[in-house]
Write an enzyme that holds these catalytic residues in place. Structure first.
Site, mmCIF file in Angstrom:
data_model
loop_
_atom_site.group_PDB
_atom_site.id
_atom_site.type_symbol
_atom_site.label_atom_id
_atom_site.label_comp_id
_atom_site.label_asym_id
_atom_site.label_seq_id
_atom_site.Cartn_x
_atom_site.Cartn_y
_atom_site.Cartn_z
ATOM 1 C CE LYS A 250 -4.820 -0.498 3.722
ATOM 2 N NZ LYS A 250 -4.213 -1.464 3.177
ATOM 3 C CG ASP B 246 -2.650 18.708 14.712
ATOM 4 O OD1 ASP B 246 -1.927 17.793 14.497
ATOM 5 O OD2 ASP B 246 -3.692 18.882 15.515
ATOM 6 C CE1 TYR C 195 -2.787 3.670 4.407
ATOM 7 C CE2 TYR C 195 -3.276 4.750 6.642
ATOM 8 C CZ TYR C 195 -2.989 3.605 5.823
ATOM 9 O OH TYR C 195 -2.726 2.532 6.426
ATOM 10 C CB SER C 196 -8.204 6.590 6.363
ATOM 11 O OG SER C 196 -8.643 7.807 6.315
ATOM 12 C CE1 TYR D 79 3.622 16.721 12.012
ATOM 13 C CE2 TYR D 79 2.152 14.938 11.879
ATOM 14 C CZ TYR D 79 3.202 15.640 11.289
ATOM 15 O OH TYR D 79 3.562 15.330 10.170
ATOM 16 C CB THR E 282 -5.488 0.939 8.644
ATOM 17 O OG1 THR E 282 -5.443 1.806 9.599
ATOM 18 C CG2 THR E 282 -6.151 1.606 7.502
ATOM 19 C CG ASP E 283 -6.989 1.901 13.747
ATOM 20 O OD1 ASP E 283 -6.029 2.343 12.840
ATOM 21 O OD2 ASP E 283 -6.862 1.957 14.961
ATOM 22 C CD GLU E 284 -4.465 6.037 9.865
ATOM 23 O OE1 GLU E 284 -4.822 6.706 9.072
ATOM 24 O OE2 GLU E 284 -3.543 5.454 10.319
ATOM 25 N N PRO F 111 9.700 6.217 14.622
ATOM 26 C CG PRO F 111 9.853 4.656 13.027
ATOM 27 C CD PRO F 111 8.951 5.260 13.823
ATOM 28 N NE ARG F 112 10.196 14.340 11.217
ATOM 29 C CZ ARG F 112 9.649 15.392 11.120
ATOM 30 N NH1 ARG F 112 8.507 15.580 11.572
ATOM 31 N NH2 ARG F 112 10.379 16.528 10.773
ATOM 32 C CB ALA G 61 -0.669 0.085 1.334
#
Ligand code: NAD
Length: 331
Positions: free
Chosen positions: A151, A269, A147-148, A204, A120-122, A189-190, A79
């Protein structure tokens, strides 16, 4: 079993491949386009007698048909996965998440191949911060971002193919994953790699947004359980009761890395930033007997920090370009 794993050079897909090789006798073929998010280094050291890598696009119907024909089951991770990117350029999200999924399920339908769709839960949108509710398999779809929404579209395609064409498919919607091999563009990771570089983490907004964290290995064990025991046509939510707000996660990272807990900055944000995700995984636990192994988020986070410290060669090549992109976006 011969598994075809799409997106196996990405974060969760590569964790799944390592998990399968270590815990089963399955053979794995990975199909991955190696976009900026795919990394062959994440698949290093796998045994050649049980593992094969094929570079290609899940929207390439001829290639997909050939690979699906050889497989006993397809596990579909590939994806475009980063919300921020979807806000700046949605098109690749439609091509891969919608057309790519369509191409795979058409092949699985032709060959009668078992198919597991990773989502995803999104797709459920978000919950209020003070709402005690959690997402269940009955929660209506209400995606917020490109994105969501792509999906969600791909989930609905899979459901329709089950109903209309008898596709032998299951679907899982999982909460936010953490663990090794996650691209440095992503939140945890960022922040870890910024601290390693002596750069203050960036949060954010106020950092009140809540995510329900699950270790990638627990996601993998849940997917294997569904492949093995899941009922065709069913959706299973995967979560490990790991709710944390972003501010707490940044502070935990700083503390674990020997920095003051407040050594971070706030940045503007994300537009439409979902407030809270929370998963109720009762169905998966009660009906299929799955349970997570990593119930201690702080311990899992500490192990993830150690992995990024020890594997700088894996993430360093992407770090400067990722930060340059964020800078362009004012984040
Ligand atoms: N990261 C999370 O917390 C999370 C949570 C729940 C569900 N998911 C889902 O899990 C899946 C994997 O997520 P991830 O975080 O590992 O993503 P990722 O971005 O790290 O990896 C995606 C992989 O797919 C490959 N890919 C992209 N387009 C492709 C195409 N057209 N053809 C073939 N390969 C292609 C990329 O090269 C990459 O290796 C996604 O479906 C995502 O929606 C992710």
């Amino acid at each position: 079993m011969k598994l075809l794993v799409t997106g196996g050079a990405g974060f969760i897909g590569s964790n799944f491949v390592h998990y399968v090789i270590a815990n089963t006798s399955h053979h794995v073929t990975v199909l991955d386009k190696l976009t900026y998010a795919g990394n062959l280094e994440s698949l290093k050291g796998l045994p050649s007698e049980r593992f094969r890598f094929v570079k290609g696009d899940i929207a390439d119907a001829a290639l997909v048909d050939e690979l699906v024909a050889e497989a006993d089951a397809v596990v579909h991770y590939a994806a475009e996965s980063h919300n921020d990117n979807s806000l700046h350029d949605p098109r690749p999200f439609l091509d891969t998440n919608i057309i790519g999924t369509y191409t795979l399920i058409e092949a699985a339908r032709r060959h009668g191949t078992r198919f597991h769709h990773i989502s995803t839960d999104e797709v459920y949108g978000d919950l209020e911060l003070d709402d005690p509710a959690r997402f269940t398999e009955q929660t209506p779809y209400n995606p917020s971002s490109p994105y969501s929404s792509t999906k969600a579209g791909s989930d609905l395609l899979v459901r329709a193919w089950v109903r209309s064409f008898g596709l032998q498919a299951t679907i899982s919607n999982c909460s936010n994953n953490y663990g090794p091999y996650q691209h440095v563009e992503k939140f945890i990771p960022r922040q870890i790699t910024n601290v390693i570089d002596g750069v203050r983490p960036k949060l954010y907004g106020k950092g009140e947004n809540v995510r329900d964290w699950i270790h990638a290995n627990d996601h993998s064990s849940a997917v294997l359980t569904i492949l093995d025991k899941g009922e065709i046509g069913e959706t299973y939510l995967i979560g490990a009761d790991g709710e944390q707000n972003n501010k707490d996660v940044v502070e935990l990272i700083l503390e674990e890395m020997g920095q003051p807990r407040d050594a971070y900055d706030h940045v503007v944000d994300r537009p439409g930033h979902d407030l809270r995700y929370a998963i109720d995984s009762t169905k998966l636990r009660n009906e299929l007997g799955w349970k997570p192994e990593y119930s201690d988020f702080e311990a899992g986070l500490a192990a993830t920090i150690a992995w990024y410290r020890e594997n700088e060669g894996w993430w360093r090549p992407q770090k400067a370009a990722t930060e340059a992109k964020y800078k362009e976006q004012g984040q």
